[in-house]
Design a protein around this motif. Structure first.
Motif, mmCIF file in Angstrom:
data_model
loop_
_atom_site.group_PDB
_atom_site.id
_atom_site.type_symbol
_atom_site.label_atom_id
_atom_site.label_comp_id
_atom_site.label_asym_id
_atom_site.label_seq_id
_atom_site.Cartn_x
_atom_site.Cartn_y
_atom_site.Cartn_z
ATOM 1 N N HIS A 681 0.834 -1.204 0.000
ATOM 2 C CA HIS A 681 0.000 0.000 0.000
ATOM 3 C C HIS A 681 0.871 1.257 0.000
ATOM 4 N N ARG A 682 1.937 1.246 0.786
ATOM 5 C CA ARG A 682 2.819 2.420 0.860
ATOM 6 C C ARG A 682 3.503 2.675 -0.487
ATOM 7 N N LEU A 683 3.963 1.610 -1.134
ATOM 8 C CA LEU A 683 4.632 1.756 -2.424
ATOM 9 C C LEU A 683 3.667 2.247 -3.497
ATOM 10 N N GLN A 684 2.431 1.762 -3.456
ATOM 11 C CA GLN A 684 1.428 2.225 -4.425
ATOM 12 C C GLN A 684 1.101 3.697 -4.214
ATOM 13 N N GLU A 685 1.104 4.143 -2.965
ATOM 14 C CA GLU A 685 0.858 5.557 -2.678
ATOM 15 C C GLU A 685 1.955 6.445 -3.265
ATOM 16 N N GLU A 686 3.172 5.882 -3.398
ATOM 17 C CA GLU A 686 4.293 6.635 -3.968
ATOM 18 C C GLU A 686 4.296 6.599 -5.489
ATOM 19 N N GLY A 687 3.284 5.982 -6.075
ATOM 20 C CA GLY A 687 3.169 5.964 -7.529
ATOM 21 C C GLY A 687 3.718 4.725 -8.209
ATOM 22 N N MET A 688 4.131 3.730 -7.451
ATOM 23 C CA MET A 688 4.644 2.495 -8.038
ATOM 24 C C MET A 688 3.498 1.555 -8.426
ATOM 25 N N GLU A 689 3.656 0.905 -9.576
ATOM 26 C CA GLU A 689 2.781 -0.226 -9.893
ATOM 27 C C GLU A 689 3.392 -1.466 -9.247
ATOM 28 N N VAL A 690 2.579 -2.233 -8.532
ATOM 29 C CA VAL A 690 3.070 -3.449 -7.891
ATOM 30 C C VAL A 690 2.391 -4.639 -8.553
ATOM 31 N N ILE A 691 3.201 -5.478 -9.209
ATOM 32 C CA ILE A 691 2.686 -6.621 -9.972
ATOM 33 C C ILE A 691 3.330 -7.894 -9.430
ATOM 34 N N MET A 692 2.542 -8.952 -9.307
ATOM 35 C CA MET A 692 3.045 -10.224 -8.771
ATOM 36 C C MET A 692 3.273 -11.221 -9.895
ATOM 37 N N PHE A 693 4.456 -11.835 -9.909
ATOM 38 C CA PHE A 693 4.769 -12.960 -10.788
ATOM 39 C C PHE A 693 4.929 -14.193 -9.908
ATOM 40 N N THR A 694 4.257 -15.264 -10.227
ATOM 41 C CA THR A 694 4.375 -16.462 -9.405
ATOM 42 C C THR A 694 4.311 -17.719 -10.264
ATOM 43 N N GLY A 695 4.967 -18.760 -9.815
ATOM 44 C CA GLY A 695 4.890 -20.051 -10.479
ATOM 45 C C GLY A 695 3.676 -20.850 -10.042
ATOM 46 N N ASP A 696 2.928 -20.300 -9.093
ATOM 47 C CA ASP A 696 1.738 -20.991 -8.564
ATOM 48 C C ASP A 696 0.601 -20.915 -9.572
ATOM 49 N N ASN A 697 -0.512 -21.613 -9.242
ATOM 50 C CA ASN A 697 -1.636 -21.683 -10.169
ATOM 51 C C ASN A 697 -2.446 -20.393 -10.193
ATOM 52 N N GLU A 698 -3.330 -20.305 -11.178
ATOM 53 C CA GLU A 698 -4.122 -19.093 -11.414
ATOM 54 C C GLU A 698 -5.010 -18.752 -10.219
ATOM 55 N N ALA A 699 -5.638 -19.762 -9.626
ATOM 56 C CA ALA A 699 -6.567 -19.508 -8.525
ATOM 57 C C ALA A 699 -5.851 -18.901 -7.318
ATOM 58 N N THR A 700 -4.713 -19.482 -6.977
ATOM 59 C CA THR A 700 -3.954 -18.955 -5.838
ATOM 60 C C THR A 700 -3.465 -17.541 -6.116
ATOM 61 N N ALA A 701 -2.948 -17.315 -7.316
ATOM 62 C CA ALA A 701 -2.437 -15.993 -7.674
ATOM 63 C C ALA A 701 -3.538 -14.937 -7.604
ATOM 64 N N LYS A 702 -4.719 -15.272 -8.122
ATOM 65 C CA LYS A 702 -5.829 -14.315 -8.104
ATOM 66 C C LYS A 702 -6.278 -14.011 -6.683
ATOM 67 N N ALA A 703 -6.316 -15.050 -5.846
ATOM 68 C CA ALA A 703 -6.737 -14.847 -4.461
ATOM 69 C C ALA A 703 -5.786 -13.902 -3.729
ATOM 70 N N VAL A 704 -4.480 -14.106 -3.918
ATOM 71 C CA VAL A 704 -3.496 -13.244 -3.255
ATOM 72 C C VAL A 704 -3.574 -11.824 -3.801
ATOM 73 N N SER A 705 -3.710 -11.695 -5.125
ATOM 74 C CA SER A 705 -3.793 -10.374 -5.748
ATOM 75 C C SER A 705 -5.014 -9.602 -5.249
ATOM 76 N N ASP A 706 -6.140 -10.287 -5.169
ATOM 77 C CA ASP A 706 -7.367 -9.636 -4.693
ATOM 78 C C ASP A 706 -7.234 -9.217 -3.241
ATOM 79 N N THR A 707 -6.621 -10.067 -2.438
ATOM 80 C CA THR A 707 -6.464 -9.765 -1.018
ATOM 81 C C THR A 707 -5.615 -8.521 -0.804
ATOM 82 N N LEU A 708 -4.540 -8.385 -1.600
ATOM 83 C CA LEU A 708 -3.585 -7.290 -1.408
ATOM 84 C C LEU A 708 -3.835 -6.099 -2.331
ATOM 85 N N HIS A 709 -4.844 -6.210 -3.213
ATOM 86 C CA HIS A 709 -5.187 -5.121 -4.138
ATOM 87 C C HIS A 709 -3.987 -4.737 -5.007
ATOM 88 N N LEU A 710 -3.372 -5.740 -5.602
ATOM 89 C CA LEU A 710 -2.225 -5.492 -6.469
ATOM 90 C C LEU A 710 -2.662 -4.864 -7.783
#
Length: 857
Positions: A681-710
């Motif tokens: 959240h702090r990094l996004q406030e400074e104007g950074m785009e925060v994107i997650m790359f993971t080797g995990d499956n789509e469902a897990t990645a989406k759940a984490v992204s939604d939780t953290l508002h990436l």
């Protein structure tokens, strides 16, 4: 459409840049230009006539372009780039382009490695032997060999040497690999360290002698007069100038010949003139006016100024030499992953052979706990493989006959037979090693602000000195030439870059120390300049956002007959006999809940499904839906829906069945770190785009992204996918930082503008990164960004201090005050101005020690 053209007339990286700029300026043309071999790969929206291409190049310089014939190609490491169409073999598309043959062949044939200039003055050009760059004079850096040593010796009987592993015929001890003689050391660093010690040894007494001249009643004059002490300083300065730091004068001369003016130009001219002036003053004191002489009748000498400047610059080079080994250290970490030997099956016989002797099609046996030797597929048997080095995911993967396995991954608790399909440089591990090296080399060092200033500052100062000499020679009083010479020297001395050379390294040194105290380890000083410009942050999931290890999230009972504690008792009892990584998570959870493992009869592990057994007279089954079907356990509709909802979030769920009914389930996941949400959240406030790359499956990645508002995410990313995605973002003009902790992150960390490793991660990830966060806390990225801002501001302040004295002093040194006030700036005062600017720079840099880079929660 894509075509490859041959370019002639390019001799350096500057030429390559001109050609690339000229071709890319054409509408609808995207050009990638290489220097060695000299060629350009052009991607065109519509065909552009070669006459138009030649016209653009002729305007840029004396360059010619011609299309390669259909049977021609540019030879690269691992294959040939076709004259037309797309690039060549996919395997080594990351490999640096070589001339005529790959340097892998050079290594094998000549014993020499591949050497390259760390400044990349000539692009990707490499050399077969060590030495200095012919353009900038920097010591060439060796690329580590990707092949491991194959000779073996007995630790007790070193005279026993064999080409393959085995046992000693004398004592029976296992033979160990030989490192090919002594372990290769960083000879450049050792050479600079030796020279630095010599420079300090001789510079320190020179400095002390010079400083004592300011003491009233100097005790040294009781021993002998100032004239003789000047001769002592001269003698002591010779080893410093002509041995320890002579390379700076060579580089200065080369920079003038090639007209690539840089810091070495200033160092060579400034300190060289100071030393030569001192020698002239020592040998011919009579040619100087009286006002340039001491009370003892000697002319002021500046041996201490010259030697101190050179020694300080040598210290900077020493620290820089250590930094150049970072990429090599990362590759050495990767090389440790590869096993030394493998077990080959021929008929009914087994034999141990070196990893380099494995051929495609060989049958290999892999035992429990061993590393997979090469890429291939399971022929007979099944296994649970730890693939975290490839995928970054902590949960081991169940493999059956026919499934693919990769070199460097670790076998679990079962023996299996595999078919070797990719060996040597073809393995995924070898490709990761090559990607790390290539990505690291592709990042040309940024142009330092001090060097940019030097490019203009040096010729301006020289011109001013010549103008001053000319004016004094024509219009000055007698002896006019002497006055002109002395004032010209004063101009050069006051322009000597002592403070300018200290401006950046002093701030960086203090900033790096400040970061270390805050848990931010900075291995590449350039990151302090780059970090403040980052606009996209790529983060890995496992071990970066999450804890990086599977743990029990919750346990749910859907039967009134069994409480959760009773269920946990049954699960612990079953898993106490299992060696599966998920079983370890449940046993740890049971220990935290003070549950003791009880006896289980008829235990059986069902590969790919789970475990079964009898517990206090009841049949138990713990595993997936397939296991429930196998044991005939009924799953209630409500229970199935709950488990399905959990699985959609990417969590691992195991049913527990008692008898013929599923009575509940246990959820195992990788928990999100408590600090991740706050930091993102702090990094996004400074104007950074925060994107997650993971080797995990789509469902897990989406759940984490939604939780953290990436700002976004990409799932099921392999090492090469992460690397290519970062290249794509960089091609869009984005400044990209990558934060990760696994071996699979190493190529992406090296390619990113800034690589940030979690201190809780693997050694190769840490070695590939410019920043390591000791606590593995993403808040450290926000701290590093703030530190970068403060250090860069401090550097700019230092440059103003460094240049301020010089800019004010140069016209005075040139003699502009003489016609009005009869005042001349002697070289002694010029040296004092240099000292004052250096003191200002050092004191200003030390202010960084008190900089605040912590955040309140």
């Amino acid at each position: 459409m894509k075509h490859t053209y041959k370019i002639t007339g390019m001799s350096c990286d500057g030429c390559r840049t001109k050609v690339a700029h000229a071709l890319n300026a054409l509408e609808g043309v995207s050009a990638k230009v290489n220097l060695d071999p000299p060629h350009a790969i052009l991607t065109m929206e519509q065909h552009v006539p070669i006459e138009k291409l030649q016209q653009a190049l002729s305007a840029a310089g004396d360059y010619t372009i011609e299309m390669l014939g259909h049977d021609e190609g540019i030879v690269v490491a691992g294959g040939q780039v076709p004259a037309h169409g797309t690039a060549g073999p996919q395997l080594n598309h990351h490999a640096p382009i070589q001339h005529n043959k790959s340097h892998k062949d050079d290594d094998q044939q000549t014993g020499h490695g591949t050497y390259y200039c760390p400044m990349h003055c000539e692009g990707d050009k490499t050399y077969d032997k060590p030495g200095n760059c012919p353009v900038c004079g920097m010591s060439l850096v060796k690329k580590p060999a990707l092949q491991k040593v194959t000779r073996y010796s007995c630790p007790m009987h070193p005279e026993i040497i064999r080409d393959s592993p085995g046992s000693c015929p004398i004592c029976g001890m296992d033979l160990v690999p030989i490192n090919g003689g002594e372990k290769e050391e960083d000879n450049t660093y050792k050479d600079l360290l030796r020279k630095f010690k010599i420079a300090v040894l001789f510079t320190l007494p020179i400095f002390l002698i010079a400083m004592t001249e300011m003491i009233p009643g100097n005790p040294l004059f009781n021993v002998m007069g100032l004239k003789y002490w000047n001769w002592v300083e001269f003698a002591l300065s010779i080893p410093v100038v002509f041995y320890a730091t002579w390379m700076f004068f060579e580089r200065a001369g080369r920079s003038i010949i090639t007209w690539r003016l840089n810091m070495f130009t200033l160092i060579g001219v400034g300190s060289g003139v100071a030393w030569l002036f001192s020698v002239l003053a020592l040998l011919l004191p009579g040619i100087f006016p009286d006002q340039f002489k001491t009370h003892a009748g000697t002319v002021y000498v500046y041996f201490e100024a010259a030697t101190v400047i050179l020694t300080l610059v040598l210290l900077g080079q020493l620290l820089e030499a250590r930094a150049h080994g970072k990429t090599n250290s990362a590759i050495k970490e990767l090389l440790k992953l590869a096993p030394n030997s493998a077990t080959k099956i021929v008929g009914n016989q087994e034999s141990t052979l070196s990893i380099e002797d494995i051929q495609k099609g060989d049958l290999l046996r892999v035992k429990p706990g061993e590393k997979i030797p090469v890429d291939g597929s399971i022929k007979v048997g099944a296994a649970t493989i730890d693939e975290s080095m490839i995928s970054g995911e902590p949960i081991a993967v169940d493999k059956q006959a026919g499934d693919k396995v990769s070199a460097g991954t670790i076998n679990g608790n079962k023996t299996f037979t595999m078919l070797a399909e990719k060996v040597g440089a073809d393995t995924l591990l070898s490709q990761i090693i090559e990607m790390v090296h290539t990505a690291s080399r592709s990042k040309a060092p940024i142009q330092k602000l001090a060097d940019k200033i030097s490019g203009y500052f040096v010729p301006i100062v020289v011109v001013i000195a010549l103008i001053a000499f000319t004016i004094w020679a024509i219009y000055g009083p007698d002896p006019a030439y002497v006055y002109g010479f002395v004032n010209a020297i004063a101009v050069l001395i006051i322009a000597c870059p002592c403070a300018l050379g200290l401006a950046t390294p002093m701030s960086v040194m203090v900033g790096v120390g400040k970061g270390a105290k805050s848990g931010i380890l900075i291995k590449d000083a350039e990151v302090l300049e780059k970090m403040n410009k980052i606009d996209v942050l790529i983060i890995d999931k496992t071990g970066t956002i999450t804890e990086g290890k599977p743990s029990v999230e919750k346990m749910v009972s859907t039967s009134a007959q069994y409480a959760e504690k009773e269920m946990l008792q049954m699960i612990v009892a079953l898993n106490s006999h299992s060696e599966h990584p998920l079983a370890e998570a449940t046993l740890k959870y049971g220990k935290e809940k003070a549950v003791q493992a009880k006896a289980v009869d008829k235990f059986e592990a069902v590969t790919g499904k789970g475990v079964i057994g009898e517990y206090e007279g009841q049949s138990l089954a713990l595993g997936n839906e397939k296991l429930m079907e196998q044991v005939g356990a009924v799953i209630a509709a409500g229970l199935l829906k709950q488990v399905t909802d959990e699985q959609k979030q990417g969590k691992t769920v195991s049913y527990l069945a008692v008898g013929n009914a599923a009575v509940g389930y246990i959820v195992i996941s990788d928990k999100i770190k408590q600090t991740s949400a706050e930091a993102i959240h702090r990094l996004q406030e400074e104007g950074m785009e925060v994107i997650m790359f993971t080797g995990d499956n789509e469902a897990t990645a989406k759940a984490v992204s939604d939780t953290l508002h990436l700002n976004g995410y990409k799932a099921q990313m392999l090492p090469e996918n992460k690397l290519e995605e970062i290249k794509r973002l960089q091609a869009q003009g984005k400044k990209v930082a990558m934060a990760g902790d696994g071996i699979n992150d190493a190529p992406a960390l090296a390619q990113a503008d800034i690589g940030i490793a979690m201190g809780t991660g693997t050694g190769v990830a840490i070695e590939s990164a410019a920043i390591t966060l000791v606590k593995g806390d993403l808040n450290g990225i926000a701290k590093a960004r703030l530190l970068s801002h403060k250090v860069m501001r401090n550097i700019k302040e230092n440059l103003w201090f460094a240049l301020g004295y010089n800019v004010l002093g140069i016209p005075i040194a040139a003699g502009v005050l003489y016609p009005f006030f009869s005042v001349l700036l002697s070289p002694m005062i010029a040296a004092l101005a240099m000292s004052l600017s250096s003191v200002s720079v050092i004191l200003n840099a030390l202010r960084l020690r008190n900089a605040k880079i912590h955040f309140s929660s």
